[in-house]
Design a protein around this motif. Sequence first.
Motif, PDB file in Angstrom:
ATOM      1  N   VAL A  97      -3.318 -12.507   6.423  1.00 10.07           N
ATOM      2  CA  VAL A  97      -2.087 -11.727   6.534  1.00 10.07           C
ATOM      3  C   VAL A  97      -1.177 -12.378   7.573  1.00 10.07           C
TER       4      VAL A  97
ATOM      5  N   VAL B 288      -8.132  -6.314   2.413  1.00  8.89           N
ATOM      6  CA  VAL B 288      -7.470  -5.693   3.562  1.00  8.89           C
ATOM      7  C   VAL B 288      -7.290  -4.197   3.341  1.00  8.89           C
TER       8      VAL B 288
ATOM      9  N   LEU C  33       2.765  -6.142   3.088  1.00  8.40           N
ATOM     10  CA  LEU C  33       2.177  -7.315   3.719  1.00  8.40           C
ATOM     11  C   LEU C  33       2.788  -8.597   3.184  1.00  8.40           C
TER      12      LEU C  33
ATOM     13  N   LYS D 203      -2.745  -3.322  13.148  1.00 11.14           N
ATOM     14  CA  LYS D 203      -4.109  -3.583  12.661  1.00 11.14           C
ATOM     15  C   LYS D 203      -4.087  -4.510  11.454  1.00 11.14           C
ATOM     16  N   LEU D 204      -3.156  -4.279  10.533  1.00 19.44           N
ATOM     17  CA  LEU D 204      -3.077  -5.100   9.331  1.00 19.44           C
ATOM     18  C   LEU D 204      -2.676  -6.538   9.657  1.00 19.44           C
ATOM     19  N   THR D 205      -1.816  -6.708  10.632  1.00 18.08           N
ATOM     20  CA  THR D 205      -1.340  -8.045  10.994  1.00 18.08           C
ATOM     21  C   THR D 205      -2.474  -8.936  11.481  1.00 18.08           C
TER      22      THR D 205
ATOM     23  N   TYR E 264       0.871  -1.175   0.000  1.00 18.72           N
ATOM     24  CA  TYR E 264       0.000   0.000   0.000  1.00 18.72           C
ATOM     25  C   TYR E 264       0.904   1.219   0.000  1.00 18.72           C
TER      26      TYR E 264
ATOM     27  N   THR F 100      -9.507  -1.544   4.978  1.00 15.26           N
ATOM     28  CA  THR F 100      -9.389  -1.195   6.397  1.00 15.26           C
ATOM     29  C   THR F 100      -8.437  -0.019   6.632  1.00 15.26           C
ATOM     30  N   ILE F 101      -7.764   0.447   5.573  1.00 12.91           N
ATOM     31  CA  ILE F 101      -6.812   1.552   5.702  1.00 12.91           C
ATOM     32  C   ILE F 101      -7.524   2.867   5.401  1.00 12.91           C
TER      33      ILE F 101
ATOM     34  N   LYS G 182      -1.136   1.061  12.497  1.00 18.08           N
ATOM     35  CA  LYS G 182      -1.688   0.478  11.265  1.00 18.08           C
ATOM     36  C   LYS G 182      -1.052  -0.874  10.946  1.00 18.08           C
TER      37      LYS G 182
ATOM     38  N   ALA H  86       3.271  -7.696   8.527  1.00 17.00           N
ATOM     39  CA  ALA H  86       3.176  -6.344   7.958  1.00 17.00           C
ATOM     40  C   ALA H  86       4.392  -5.553   8.398  1.00 17.00           C
TER      41      ALA H  86
ATOM     42  N   GLN I 122      -5.481  -9.008  10.288  1.00 12.46           N
ATOM     43  CA  GLN I 122      -6.452  -9.312   9.239  1.00 12.46           C
ATOM     44  C   GLN I 122      -6.305 -10.757   8.756  1.00 12.46           C
TER      45      GLN I 122
END
Length: 414
Positions: free
Chosen positions: A93, A243, A228, A86-88, A70, A246-247, A83, A96, A90
């Motif tokens: 995933v 994913v 990711l 948060k991504l980890t 991203y 969610t950003i 962030k 991150a 998902q």
Amino acid sequence: MLLSAYLSKRFRASSGSKDEKNGFVSFIAKASTIGILLGVAVLIVALSVINGFEQQLVHRLLSVVPQVEYVAPNRAIDNWPEKVAKLTKQPGVTGAAPFISVNGMAQYKSELKAVEVRGVDPAFETEVSAVNQFTYGKLVSQISEDEIILGQQIVKQLGVEQGQLITLLIPQVNQAGAEILAPKRVTLTLVGVIEMGGPIDSSAAFIHLNKAQSVLGYEQRQVTGLRLAVNDVFQAHQIALRVGQTIDDYVYISSWFRTQGSLYQDIQMVRTIVYIVVFLIIAVASFNIVSSLVMEVREKQANIAILKTMGAKDSTILATFILQGLSQAFIGVVLGSFIGVMLALNISELFTLVSQLLGANPLEGVYFIEFLPSKLVWQDIVVTVIVTFILAVLATLYPAWQATRVDPAKVLGN
């Protein structure tokens, strides 16, 4: 069926005897067997090499290049630690990490080389990249703020060695983004070299995230992108889109399909072409079975007529010549499978040996690997054997049916 097998064996023995008037039938039969042998062996080896390339793509190239990214096009991404956490979490995933990416120039004395400078956080980079496996010297996970790790081809072109200082020229843009300023010069110590093979060796330059932030004027919690790692690389694009919702930041969504997808498509296209071409070779060899059996039926008309007068059924005659053709295919399949498996298991060593004898490696600098990989998949062998036998059965049906049409009265009367 036992009688058909016995008769098939006797016919095969008589066809190969030295007293046979027409040895051309035996030659055609042997040619069909050799053709099937070569076709099966070539198909097994070719598919093993293709599987090897696909395996290396996943476990080598895709373990280093970003699987999902991203990238912020206009303004930096703020509060990256929250962030990343948060991504980890998902689904799909596995890791991150933050990064700052910018194109620049590496300079050593009078030599210059364009590089892709990537500022990474050592604590997070190993969660999304296996670059440490292809690095000698200091690892990316150990890099400090005044150090740099370069690809092998960059090091070779610049003529620099580990422990020496090099200069990075980083382009500067004013805050409005409308004016390009003079590049900023940063002096760093070369502490590691990436030796992976392929384009990464000629473009990658890793520095510490804090150094990249200070050079480009970013705050400590600001980055230009998030990367990711996913549990299924072939679902990377779908995971990236899901994913990415969610950003909150405005980012460009990218997956390896955009950067390396053409390579994967080429591998699949070659697999399809190999299947078509080699199965056509096997089909041609199978049609030689038709020729040999047609001639053999004509040559054995008297034997067939005698068998019919003795009470042999049409099904027995039919099965006899089907088994006759399948025996040719069976020998070709067994020998071809054995030769193909042996070559597939040793093709990498044979390729290295031939490259050393010729003094040149045709894969060097062309693909992401410089050796010929091989991965033997038993399903490929099963499919090859089944399809070959199906073609062989189809090839025997017409000659075997013609054998059942022999009229004993006409044959024996003549």
